[in-house]
Design an enzyme around this catalytic site. Sequence first.
Site, PDB file in Angstrom:
ATOM      1  N   CYS A  61       0.651  -1.120  -0.052  1.00  9.34           N
ATOM      2  CA  CYS A  61       0.508  -0.179  -0.254  1.00  9.34           C
ATOM      3  C   CYS A  61       0.789   1.130  -0.160  1.00  9.34           C
ATOM      4  CB  CYS A  61      -0.394  -0.035   1.507  1.00  9.34           C
ATOM      5  SG  CYS A  61      -2.146   1.592   1.016  1.00  9.34           S
ATOM      6  N   HIS A  75      -8.709  -3.479  -2.095  1.00 11.21           N
ATOM      7  CA  HIS A  75      -8.064  -2.802  -0.860  1.00 11.21           C
ATOM      8  C   HIS A  75      -8.379  -1.339  -1.208  1.00 11.21           C
ATOM      9  CE1 HIS A  75      -3.732  -2.207  -0.025  1.00 11.21           C
ATOM     10  NE2 HIS A  75      -4.561  -1.331  -0.737  1.00 11.21           N
ATOM     11  N   GLU A  76      -8.955  -1.080  -2.280  1.00  9.38           N
ATOM     12  CA  GLU A  76      -8.824   0.422  -2.105  1.00  9.38           C
ATOM     13  C   GLU A  76     -10.021   0.763  -1.652  1.00  9.38           C
ATOM     14  OE1 GLU A  76      -6.691   2.339  -3.361  1.00  9.38           O
ATOM     15  OE2 GLU A  76      -5.422   0.837  -4.270  1.00  9.38           O
ATOM     16  N   HIS A 118     -10.430   1.327   1.519  1.00  4.37           N
ATOM     17  CA  HIS A 118      -9.617   2.706   2.571  1.00  4.37           C
ATOM     18  C   HIS A 118     -10.936   3.288   2.592  1.00  4.37           C
ATOM     19  CE1 HIS A 118      -5.352   2.659   2.086  1.00  4.37           C
ATOM     20  NE2 HIS A 118      -5.126   2.085   0.698  1.00  4.37           N
TER      21      HIS A 118
HETATM   22 ZN    ZN Z   1      -3.405   1.173  -0.186  1.00  3.81          ZN
END
Ligand code: ZN
Length: 183
Positions: A102, A144-145, A148
């Site tokens: 990341c 993953h995005e 966030h």
């Molecule tokens: Zn990330």
Amino acid sequence: MQLDILKVGNPLLRQISEELTFEQLATDAVQELISNMVETMRAVSGAGIAAPQVGHLLRIAVAEVEKNERYPEMPELPLRIWINPQIQVLAPRPEVLMYEGCLSVPLLRGQVRRPGAIRVTSWNERGEEQVDEFRGYLAAVAQHECDHLDGTLFVDRADPKTLCHWDEFQKHVPQEERMLLIS
Ligand code: ZN
């Protein structure tokens, strides 16, 4: 304009981001933010970036993979801009078992297990509805995005014993173990 990327420890990375209204999305400020996010992602060879990583608590994420040097094994993904994305898991299998990294957690990799068949429903940058379906590694990128946007980092989901510094990752994790599909 390339934006500064917040690093783990910054409390903004742990907040829940807000949905955008159509009117908000249409503003010059948000349109500029989106293009700056794309520029920043490309400048640092990220596979994706989410608005909280550049200090904005808005539900915006962008992703793009084309011969990414940080993820040489990754299939290509043309530029995606996800506004208010929602993820639906389509099937229990395959699962993706992948060493993630990341931009907000520099030099660290760790193995994360995620559903490998998902649908992302979102708006594009013009507020038009769009649906993306991913099987395999790109399903992990999208999750993953989107994580966030809820203040979740990959280190929260990684098996802690697999966390490794980039240098050791390069030395000790063989190419064939970096991304696995479990069907
Ligand atoms: Zn990330």
